[in-house]
Design a protein around this motif. Structure first.
Motif, PDB file in Angstrom:
ATOM      1  N   UNK A   3       0.920  -1.336  -0.013  1.00 28.82           N
ATOM      2  CA  UNK A   3       0.141  -0.016  -0.115  1.00 28.82           C
ATOM      3  C   UNK A   3       0.954   1.310   0.011  1.00 28.82           C
ATOM      4  N   UNK A   4       2.026   1.208   0.698  1.00 27.32           N
ATOM      5  CA  UNK A   4       2.950   2.256   0.451  1.00 27.32           C
ATOM      6  C   UNK A   4       3.483   2.613  -0.673  1.00 27.32           C
ATOM      7  N   UNK A   5       3.768   3.869  -1.106  1.00 27.96           N
ATOM      8  CA  UNK A   5       4.406   4.169  -2.353  1.00 27.96           C
ATOM      9  C   UNK A   5       5.740   3.646  -2.656  1.00 27.96           C
ATOM     10  N   UNK A   6       6.493   3.802  -1.397  1.00 25.83           N
ATOM     11  CA  UNK A   6       7.859   3.290  -1.565  1.00 25.83           C
ATOM     12  C   UNK A   6       7.985   1.933  -1.895  1.00 25.83           C
ATOM     13  N   UNK A   7       7.274   1.188  -1.035  1.00 25.59           N
ATOM     14  CA  UNK A   7       6.969  -0.210  -1.214  1.00 25.59           C
ATOM     15  C   UNK A   7       6.779  -0.703  -2.652  1.00 25.59           C
ATOM     16  N   UNK A   8       5.665   0.194  -3.010  1.00 29.40           N
ATOM     17  CA  UNK A   8       5.319  -0.304  -4.435  1.00 29.40           C
ATOM     18  C   UNK A   8       6.349  -0.300  -5.595  1.00 29.40           C
ATOM     19  N   UNK A   9       7.308   0.961  -5.073  1.00 27.23           N
ATOM     20  CA  UNK A   9       8.417   1.129  -6.188  1.00 27.23           C
ATOM     21  C   UNK A   9       9.339  -0.136  -6.064  1.00 27.23           C
ATOM     22  N   UNK A  10       9.639  -0.299  -4.697  1.00 26.13           N
ATOM     23  CA  UNK A  10      10.606  -1.395  -4.700  1.00 26.13           C
ATOM     24  C   UNK A  10      10.217  -2.852  -5.338  1.00 26.13           C
ATOM     25  N   UNK A  11       9.036  -2.989  -5.537  1.00 23.75           N
ATOM     26  CA  UNK A  11       8.339  -4.042  -6.003  1.00 23.75           C
ATOM     27  C   UNK A  11       8.689  -4.118  -7.626  1.00 23.75           C
ATOM     28  N   UNK A  12       8.664  -2.848  -8.002  1.00 21.65           N
ATOM     29  CA  UNK A  12       8.898  -2.725  -9.538  1.00 21.65           C
ATOM     30  C   UNK A  12      10.397  -2.861  -9.641  1.00 21.65           C
ATOM     31  N   UNK A  13      11.185  -2.093  -8.894  1.00 22.92           N
ATOM     32  CA  UNK A  13      12.792  -2.169  -9.243  1.00 22.92           C
ATOM     33  C   UNK A  13      13.262  -3.810  -8.942  1.00 22.92           C
ATOM     34  N   UNK A  14      12.697  -4.204  -8.109  1.00 19.19           N
ATOM     35  CA  UNK A  14      13.180  -5.864  -7.635  1.00 19.19           C
ATOM     36  C   UNK A  14      12.815  -6.747  -8.829  1.00 19.19           C
ATOM     37  N   UNK A  15      11.469  -6.442  -9.438  1.00 20.94           N
ATOM     38  CA  UNK A  15      11.111  -7.348 -10.813  1.00 20.94           C
ATOM     39  C   UNK A  15      12.105  -6.949 -11.937  1.00 20.94           C
ATOM     40  N   UNK A  16      12.214  -5.654 -12.005  1.00 26.23           N
ATOM     41  CA  UNK A  16      13.395  -5.342 -13.150  1.00 26.23           C
ATOM     42  C   UNK A  16      14.798  -5.768 -12.858  1.00 26.23           C
ATOM     43  N   UNK A  17      15.281  -5.719 -11.835  1.00 27.30           N
ATOM     44  CA  UNK A  17      16.699  -6.314 -11.452  1.00 27.30           C
ATOM     45  C   UNK A  17      16.515  -7.707 -11.377  1.00 27.30           C
ATOM     46  N   UNK A  18      15.636  -8.581 -11.182  1.00 24.51           N
ATOM     47  CA  UNK A  18      15.334 -10.059 -11.239  1.00 24.51           C
ATOM     48  C   UNK A  18      15.389 -10.296 -12.860  1.00 24.51           C
ATOM     49  N   UNK A  19      14.809  -9.348 -13.469  1.00 21.73           N
ATOM     50  CA  UNK A  19      14.717  -9.843 -14.833  1.00 21.73           C
ATOM     51  C   UNK A  19      16.153  -9.625 -15.734  1.00 21.73           C
ATOM     52  N   UNK A  20      16.743  -8.771 -15.016  1.00 19.52           N
ATOM     53  CA  UNK A  20      18.021  -8.469 -15.829  1.00 19.52           C
ATOM     54  C   UNK A  20      19.046  -9.448 -15.345  1.00 19.52           C
ATOM     55  N   UNK A  21      18.883 -10.022 -13.784  1.00 22.01           N
ATOM     56  CA  UNK A  21      19.864 -10.866 -13.387  1.00 22.01           C
ATOM     57  C   UNK A  21      19.597 -12.288 -14.075  1.00 22.01           C
ATOM     58  N   UNK A  22      18.414 -12.872 -14.523  1.00 19.27           N
ATOM     59  CA  UNK A  22      17.994 -13.742 -15.106  1.00 19.27           C
ATOM     60  C   UNK A  22      18.376 -13.751 -16.552  1.00 19.27           C
ATOM     61  N   UNK A  23      18.356 -12.771 -17.207  1.00 19.00           N
ATOM     62  CA  UNK A  23      18.910 -12.804 -18.515  1.00 19.00           C
ATOM     63  C   UNK A  23      20.571 -12.871 -18.636  1.00 19.00           C
ATOM     64  N   UNK A  24      21.173 -12.298 -17.452  1.00 16.09           N
ATOM     65  CA  UNK A  24      22.721 -12.472 -17.387  1.00 16.09           C
ATOM     66  C   UNK A  24      23.073 -13.841 -17.321  1.00 16.09           C
ATOM     67  N   UNK A  25      22.417 -14.378 -16.286  1.00 17.00           N
ATOM     68  CA  UNK A  25      22.593 -15.777 -16.128  1.00 17.00           C
ATOM     69  C   UNK A  25      22.178 -16.853 -17.138  1.00 17.00           C
ATOM     70  N   UNK A  26      21.429 -16.717 -17.848  1.00 18.81           N
ATOM     71  CA  UNK A  26      21.066 -17.441 -18.927  1.00 18.81           C
ATOM     72  C   UNK A  26      21.949 -17.415 -19.990  1.00 18.81           C
TER      73      UNK A  26
END
Length: 85
Positions: A3-26
């Motif tokens: 519900x908190x704005x900063x927590x919503x942003x963290x969800x977006x940032x973590x999703x983007x970082x996870x996608x980048x990490x997955x691409x690099x690992x692949x």
């Protein structure tokens, strides 16, 4: 869902970082597999394949996707296989 704005942003940032990490690992795993296949097949481009894989390993270690000792071990194994072939 947060519900908190900063927590919503963290969800977006973590999703983007996870996608980048997955691409690099692949990409890393693919490069290592290609290098191993080239060494086993005694292909002409085995030196280039190993060089590319070592570069990918170094990049992953620089981004803290691999521990530095794990990266060193993977590089050592690849080069040892190349020298035996």
């Amino acid at each position: 869902m947060p519900n908190i704005k900063s927590a919503k942003k963290r969800v977006k940032v973590q999703a983007k970082k996870a996608a980048n990490n997955k691409a690099t690992n692949t990409a890393l795993k693919t490069a290592i597999k290609k290098a191993n296949a080239a060494i086993e097949a005694n292909a002409e481009n085995k030196d280039l394949a190993v060089k590319t894989a070592v570069k990918k390993i170094d990049q992953a270690a620089a981004k803290n996707l691999l521990h530095k000792n794990t990266a060193a071990r993977k590089k050592s194994n690849l080069v040892s296989k190349l020298n035996k072939a």
